[in-house]
Write an enzyme that holds these catalytic residues in place. Sequence first.
Site, mmCIF file in Angstrom:
data_model
loop_
_atom_site.group_PDB
_atom_site.id
_atom_site.type_symbol
_atom_site.label_atom_id
_atom_site.label_comp_id
_atom_site.label_asym_id
_atom_site.label_seq_id
_atom_site.Cartn_x
_atom_site.Cartn_y
_atom_site.Cartn_z
ATOM 1 C CG ASP A 14 42.723 42.503 36.495
ATOM 2 O OD1 ASP A 14 42.612 43.655 36.966
ATOM 3 O OD2 ASP A 14 42.899 41.495 37.186
ATOM 4 C CG ASP A 108 41.855 47.408 39.157
ATOM 5 O OD1 ASP A 108 40.656 47.240 39.423
ATOM 6 O OD2 ASP A 108 42.773 46.808 39.737
ATOM 7 C CD GLU A 109 38.365 43.281 38.314
ATOM 8 O OE1 GLU A 109 38.394 42.223 37.644
ATOM 9 O OE2 GLU A 109 38.413 43.288 39.555
#
Length: 366
Positions: A14, A108-109
């Site tokens: 993350d 983003d993860e």
Amino acid sequence: MKTDFPTRKIIHVDMDAFYASVEELDNPDLKGKPLAVGGNEIRGVVSAANYEARKYGVRSAMSGYLAKKNCPQLTFVKPRFIRYKEISKQIRNIFFDYTVLVEPLSLDEAYLDVTVNKKGNPSATLIAQEIRQRIFDEVGLKASAGISINKFIAKVASDFNKPNGQKTVNPEEVLQFLEDLEIRKFYGVGKVTADKMYKLGIFTGKELKEKPLEFLEANFGKSGSYYFDVVRGIHHSEVKPHRIPKSVGAERTFNENLSSEIFMLERLEHIANELEKRLKKSNIAGKTLTLKIKYSDFTLQTRSKTLPYFIAEKALILENAKELLYQEKMENSVRLLGISLANLNNEKKKTESKEDSVSVQLQFDF
């Protein structure tokens, strides 16, 4: 402590304050200052905030007005999604150096299954450390990670040592980790559900575990069996490299609140046009149409209908959205409208994806 968990090694990576961190990367003058991406003090909603801004209570989905009120020195920047996608691709390429089993959740993860990996490294903890270091060295951003036996626990663990940290929950630690976990930290338990659990005397995983399945299903419906399983470390969902979308949507926040349905219809036409483009790009259609309405007081309402046939054309999307708009009287002036389609015609793709996922897993006999 004896456990019978599958021996998968899952990493959840993350990125830390991703949008804001990219803005700081490209403009070093912003570093160290409270920063919000999206919105402004007059209008709009915060998409992301850096850690300096979060100290003042600024968070995503907060109105720009309230964010500025909480933090008068806050700097707003417009989001640059093309740039975020570019950076996200660089990060994803690093993931693929370690495994083909990468399941992105957003820009983003992502989940990575490193049970069997390209580096031949038996330690998922060391792999996560190496990936985070490479992201920093090659991209210039910081990331956090959670490592455990399944996606649920890895996801929860990645929040523990943020920012720029990681946590490993080994198989023999799983049950105790989950029993000690505050219920609001369980992935899938939102604020409303957490408040309901508090009223039922459930504050930790241990107290959740004490409740029988019948009790959880009676109070939480289908989610009851999910809570019953995950608190025992049971979560069979595999890392799926090719995620099939469950819904496709488009929405728009307006510069000025709309109080007339005539103006809303004009905006809905633009939204329906954008949705048609997205559906055709993915070559899919859907049966369940949902109209999303956010009022000026930030209350949210959704109205849905399921059709007997699939639709993807703007005209049909708009026709059904209009019907939902007039379904009941507006409660207030409107700041956001959105249309989405679910119940998509990609069931065959989902089945094929599942079969592909199983065949990949069977290569790794352990």
